[in-house]
Motif scaffolding. Structure first.
Motif, PDB file in Angstrom:
ATOM      1  N   ASP A 114      35.506  48.105  50.909  1.00  0.00           N
ATOM      2  CA  ASP A 114      34.653  48.392  49.748  1.00  0.00           C
ATOM      3  C   ASP A 114      35.497  48.788  48.539  1.00  0.00           C
ATOM      4  O   ASP A 114      35.180  48.425  47.404  1.00  0.00           O
ATOM      5  CB  ASP A 114      33.669  49.515  50.077  1.00  0.00           C
ATOM      6  CG  ASP A 114      32.588  49.083  51.057  1.00  0.00           C
ATOM      7  OD1 ASP A 114      32.422  47.860  51.250  1.00  0.00           O
ATOM      8  OD2 ASP A 114      31.931  49.965  51.637  1.00  0.00           O
TER       9      ASP A 114
ATOM     10  N   LYS B  18      36.996  45.671  46.978  1.00  0.00           N
ATOM     11  CA  LYS B  18      35.977  44.941  46.229  1.00  0.00           C
ATOM     12  C   LYS B  18      35.656  45.649  44.915  1.00  0.00           C
ATOM     13  O   LYS B  18      35.444  45.006  43.877  1.00  0.00           O
ATOM     14  CB  LYS B  18      34.716  44.773  47.074  1.00  0.00           C
ATOM     15  CG  LYS B  18      34.894  43.859  48.273  1.00  0.00           C
ATOM     16  CD  LYS B  18      33.642  43.801  49.143  1.00  0.00           C
ATOM     17  CE  LYS B  18      33.838  42.872  50.333  1.00  0.00           C
ATOM     18  NZ  LYS B  18      32.649  42.840  51.224  1.00  0.00           N
TER      19      LYS B  18
ATOM     20  N   PHE C 204      35.290  38.311  51.794  1.00  0.00           N
ATOM     21  CA  PHE C 204      34.078  39.103  51.980  1.00  0.00           C
ATOM     22  C   PHE C 204      34.134  39.964  53.234  1.00  0.00           C
ATOM     23  O   PHE C 204      33.681  41.119  53.221  1.00  0.00           O
ATOM     24  CB  PHE C 204      32.851  38.186  52.040  1.00  0.00           C
ATOM     25  CG  PHE C 204      32.468  37.594  50.709  1.00  0.00           C
ATOM     26  CD1 PHE C 204      32.163  38.393  49.628  1.00  0.00           C
ATOM     27  CD2 PHE C 204      32.426  36.218  50.545  1.00  0.00           C
ATOM     28  CE1 PHE C 204      31.814  37.849  48.397  1.00  0.00           C
ATOM     29  CE2 PHE C 204      32.070  35.662  49.326  1.00  0.00           C
ATOM     30  CZ  PHE C 204      31.769  36.470  48.248  1.00  0.00           C
TER      31      PHE C 204
ATOM     32  N   GLU D 283      22.840  43.446  43.440  1.00  0.00           N
ATOM     33  CA  GLU D 283      23.122  43.566  42.008  1.00  0.00           C
ATOM     34  C   GLU D 283      22.619  42.362  41.235  1.00  0.00           C
ATOM     35  O   GLU D 283      22.174  42.485  40.095  1.00  0.00           O
ATOM     36  CB  GLU D 283      24.619  43.743  41.781  1.00  0.00           C
ATOM     37  CG  GLU D 283      24.965  44.039  40.326  1.00  0.00           C
ATOM     38  CD  GLU D 283      26.426  44.351  40.110  1.00  0.00           C
ATOM     39  OE1 GLU D 283      26.795  44.644  38.959  1.00  0.00           O
ATOM     40  OE2 GLU D 283      27.206  44.306  41.083  1.00  0.00           O
TER      41      GLU D 283
ATOM     42  N   HIS E 143      22.681  39.110  48.585  1.00  0.00           N
ATOM     43  CA  HIS E 143      23.996  38.496  48.762  1.00  0.00           C
ATOM     44  C   HIS E 143      25.019  39.247  47.923  1.00  0.00           C
ATOM     45  O   HIS E 143      24.669  39.986  47.007  1.00  0.00           O
ATOM     46  CB  HIS E 143      23.973  37.004  48.385  1.00  0.00           C
ATOM     47  CG  HIS E 143      23.793  36.718  46.923  1.00  0.00           C
ATOM     48  ND1 HIS E 143      22.632  36.178  46.398  1.00  0.00           N
ATOM     49  CD2 HIS E 143      24.620  36.882  45.845  1.00  0.00           C
ATOM     50  CE1 HIS E 143      22.760  36.018  45.095  1.00  0.00           C
ATOM     51  NE2 HIS E 143      23.964  36.446  44.742  1.00  0.00           N
ATOM     52  N   GLU E 144      26.287  39.045  48.264  1.00  0.00           N
ATOM     53  CA  GLU E 144      27.382  39.543  47.434  1.00  0.00           C
ATOM     54  C   GLU E 144      28.140  38.340  46.902  1.00  0.00           C
ATOM     55  O   GLU E 144      28.064  37.240  47.462  1.00  0.00           O
ATOM     56  CB  GLU E 144      28.303  40.475  48.231  1.00  0.00           C
ATOM     57  CG  GLU E 144      28.877  39.874  49.493  1.00  0.00           C
ATOM     58  CD  GLU E 144      29.739  40.859  50.280  1.00  0.00           C
ATOM     59  OE1 GLU E 144      30.348  41.759  49.651  1.00  0.00           O
ATOM     60  OE2 GLU E 144      29.831  40.718  51.519  1.00  0.00           O
TER      61      GLU E 144
ATOM     62  N   TYR F 271      33.172  40.898  40.875  1.00  0.00           N
ATOM     63  CA  TYR F 271      32.434  41.077  42.124  1.00  0.00           C
ATOM     64  C   TYR F 271      31.082  41.732  41.887  1.00  0.00           C
ATOM     65  O   TYR F 271      30.969  42.674  41.098  1.00  0.00           O
ATOM     66  CB  TYR F 271      33.260  41.935  43.083  1.00  0.00           C
ATOM     67  CG  TYR F 271      32.523  42.356  44.337  1.00  0.00           C
ATOM     68  CD1 TYR F 271      32.311  41.455  45.378  1.00  0.00           C
ATOM     69  CD2 TYR F 271      32.022  43.647  44.461  1.00  0.00           C
ATOM     70  CE1 TYR F 271      31.618  41.834  46.523  1.00  0.00           C
ATOM     71  CE2 TYR F 271      31.344  44.045  45.606  1.00  0.00           C
ATOM     72  CZ  TYR F 271      31.147  43.133  46.637  1.00  0.00           C
ATOM     73  OH  TYR F 271      30.455  43.513  47.765  1.00  0.00           O
ATOM     74  N   GLN F 272      30.069  41.228  42.572  1.00  0.00           N
ATOM     75  CA  GLN F 272      28.746  41.860  42.559  1.00  0.00           C
ATOM     76  C   GLN F 272      28.360  42.215  43.987  1.00  0.00           C
ATOM     77  O   GLN F 272      28.402  41.368  44.880  1.00  0.00           O
ATOM     78  CB  GLN F 272      27.678  40.935  41.973  1.00  0.00           C
ATOM     79  CG  GLN F 272      27.927  40.504  40.544  1.00  0.00           C
ATOM     80  CD  GLN F 272      28.439  39.088  40.481  1.00  0.00           C
ATOM     81  OE1 GLN F 272      27.896  38.192  41.107  1.00  0.00           O
ATOM     82  NE2 GLN F 272      29.511  38.876  39.730  1.00  0.00           N
ATOM     83  N   LYS F 273      27.988  43.444  44.186  1.00  0.00           N
ATOM     84  CA  LYS F 273      27.580  43.886  45.515  1.00  0.00           C
ATOM     85  C   LYS F 273      26.171  43.392  45.823  1.00  0.00           C
ATOM     86  O   LYS F 273      25.452  42.894  44.947  1.00  0.00           O
ATOM     87  CB  LYS F 273      27.640  45.412  45.598  1.00  0.00           C
ATOM     88  CG  LYS F 273      26.728  46.117  44.616  1.00  0.00           C
ATOM     89  CD  LYS F 273      26.971  47.620  44.638  1.00  0.00           C
ATOM     90  CE  LYS F 273      26.089  48.316  43.575  1.00  0.00           C
ATOM     91  NZ  LYS F 273      26.344  49.774  43.553  1.00  0.00           N
ATOM     92  N   ILE F 274      25.798  43.535  47.082  1.00  0.00           N
ATOM     93  CA  ILE F 274      24.461  43.114  47.513  1.00  0.00           C
ATOM     94  C   ILE F 274      23.397  43.834  46.683  1.00  0.00           C
ATOM     95  O   ILE F 274      23.434  45.052  46.508  1.00  0.00           O
ATOM     96  CB  ILE F 274      24.267  43.408  49.011  1.00  0.00           C
ATOM     97  CG1 ILE F 274      25.161  42.494  49.849  1.00  0.00           C
ATOM     98  CG2 ILE F 274      22.800  43.214  49.419  1.00  0.00           C
ATOM     99  CD1 ILE F 274      25.138  42.801  51.336  1.00  0.00           C
TER     100      ILE F 274
ATOM    101  N   GLN G 114      35.092  44.798  40.541  1.00  0.00           N
ATOM    102  CA  GLN G 114      33.641  44.802  40.347  1.00  0.00           C
ATOM    103  C   GLN G 114      33.275  44.470  38.911  1.00  0.00           C
ATOM    104  O   GLN G 114      33.932  44.903  37.955  1.00  0.00           O
ATOM    105  CB  GLN G 114      33.063  46.165  40.718  1.00  0.00           C
ATOM    106  CG  GLN G 114      31.541  46.187  40.741  1.00  0.00           C
ATOM    107  CD  GLN G 114      30.998  47.359  41.545  1.00  0.00           C
ATOM    108  OE1 GLN G 114      31.751  48.081  42.189  1.00  0.00           O
ATOM    109  NE2 GLN G 114      29.682  47.543  41.513  1.00  0.00           N
TER     110      GLN G 114
END
Length: 334
Positions: free
Chosen positions: A67, A70, A62, A94, A104-105, A89-92, A74
């Motif tokens: 970016d 990541k 993390f 999502e 959170h991510e 992956y999920q970004k903050i 995604q």
């Protein structure tokens, strides 16, 4: 100071354990599942060197990945560029809980898909999207998952004993939970929590909260084994009174809770418990929950013994776990 009961699962992992030691563990487990649905699990046999490494690797992903790195893994909607709607992956912001975007991510990993699942299950039918670095993350996590599956099996075995399925020669069999999770469609998440921004994050434990690191929810499946760093006052569990209490990590223990399928199996004798995360600290919190779930095609219905003990009427309809899970996952993202 521990706020939840502590259960030693070692008697269900050691071949030489006595019936008396297993009975004691089962009794404590029944009380914990009845009273709170949450407890600390010790005696699991997974070393602190292993759990420390898992947390360190997740944190490094993390905080050290760009970016762009990541974005390579995604999550994509099912049917879009080979996406399967859940893995990756999920970004903050999502992930959505209760209609609100969580702060959170995360990276979601699932058990390998069995070919017989097939259509119409497009959701979750892809391959796990592993971080490219740290390079040692994937093999370390795969070995860790093997250990966790053994612990999960021991826990559900003890749960069957706690309900008296062996002693009463239940209609479904003493090891109904073990059989229903023998090919567990497990889930693992790596979750990173920056501190919540702004003054909306402030307030007492039971005051009004406008922003959540992860909103209040119950878990979908069977048993959750949570590994978290030592950040205090972030994970909160809702007591039967409705008040919230902190479930702070203690060294060497997993935080364990039961999910919706266990509530359904027990006809409500054990209830899945609301919990949430509100991380107000300045540090970057990391957790790695492992969800030990039923088989994808497991049929979950109230056990006849539990139905008899709760008045003779089933309070829940039967579900196929894979159907239940995919409906839930479909509502997790905006």
């Amino acid at each position: 100071m521990a706020t939840l009961p502590i259960i030693d699962i070692a008697p269900y992992l050691a071949p030489s354990s006595t019936p008396e030691s297993r009975h004691d563990t089962a009794q404590l487990l029944h009380r914990a599942c009845t009273d709170t649905g949450f407890f600390y699990l010790t005696g699991h046999g997974i070393t602190s060197a292993t759990t420390d490494r898992i947390l360190d690797l997740a944190r490094r992903f993390f905080l050290e990945s760009s970016d762009a790195e990541k974005a390579l893994i995604q999550r994509k909607d099912a049917g879009l560029d080979d996406g399967d709607g859940g893995r990756g992956y999920q970004k903050i912001g999502e992930n959505v809980t209760g209609g609100r975007r969580d702060f959170h991510e995360a990276v979601d990993l699932y058990a390998p898909v069995q070919e017989e699942h097939g259509p119409p299950y497009k959701l979750l039918m892809g391959k796990n999207l592993w971080p490219q670095r740290p390079q040692e993350l994937k093999p370390a996590f795969e070995n860790y998952i093997k250990e966790l599956k053994q612990v999960g099996t021991a826990v559900v075995k003890a749960m069957g004993d706690a309900l008296g399925l062996l002693a009463t020669q239940s209609d479904e069999g003493a090891d109904v939970f073990v059989e229903a999770t023998g090919n567990s469609f497990w889930v693992m998440r790596m979750i990173g929590y920056p501190g919540l921004p702004g003054t909306n994050a402030q307030g007492d434990l039971n005051g009004d909260v406008e922003q959540f690191s992860c909103g209040a929810h119950t878990d979908y499946g069977c048993v959750t084994l949570l590994l978290a760093d030592q950040t205090p006052n972030s994970l909160q569990v809702q007591a039967k009174s409705g008040d919230w209490m902190s479930a702070n990590p203690i060294p060497g223990a997993f935080i364990v809770n039961i999910g919706d399928m266990m509530e359904r199996w027990t006809n409500g004798i054990w209830k899945s418990t609301n919990h949430r995360v509100i991380h107000r600290g300045e540090n970057y919190r990391v957790s790695v929950p492992f969800f030990f779930e039923p088989n994808f095609d497991a049929v979950v219905r109230p056990l006849q013994k539990c139905v008899r003990e709760t008045g003779g009427e089933a309070k829940y309809t039967e579900v196929v776990y894979g159907d239940f899970l995919t409906r839930k996952i479909a509502g997790n993202f905006y």
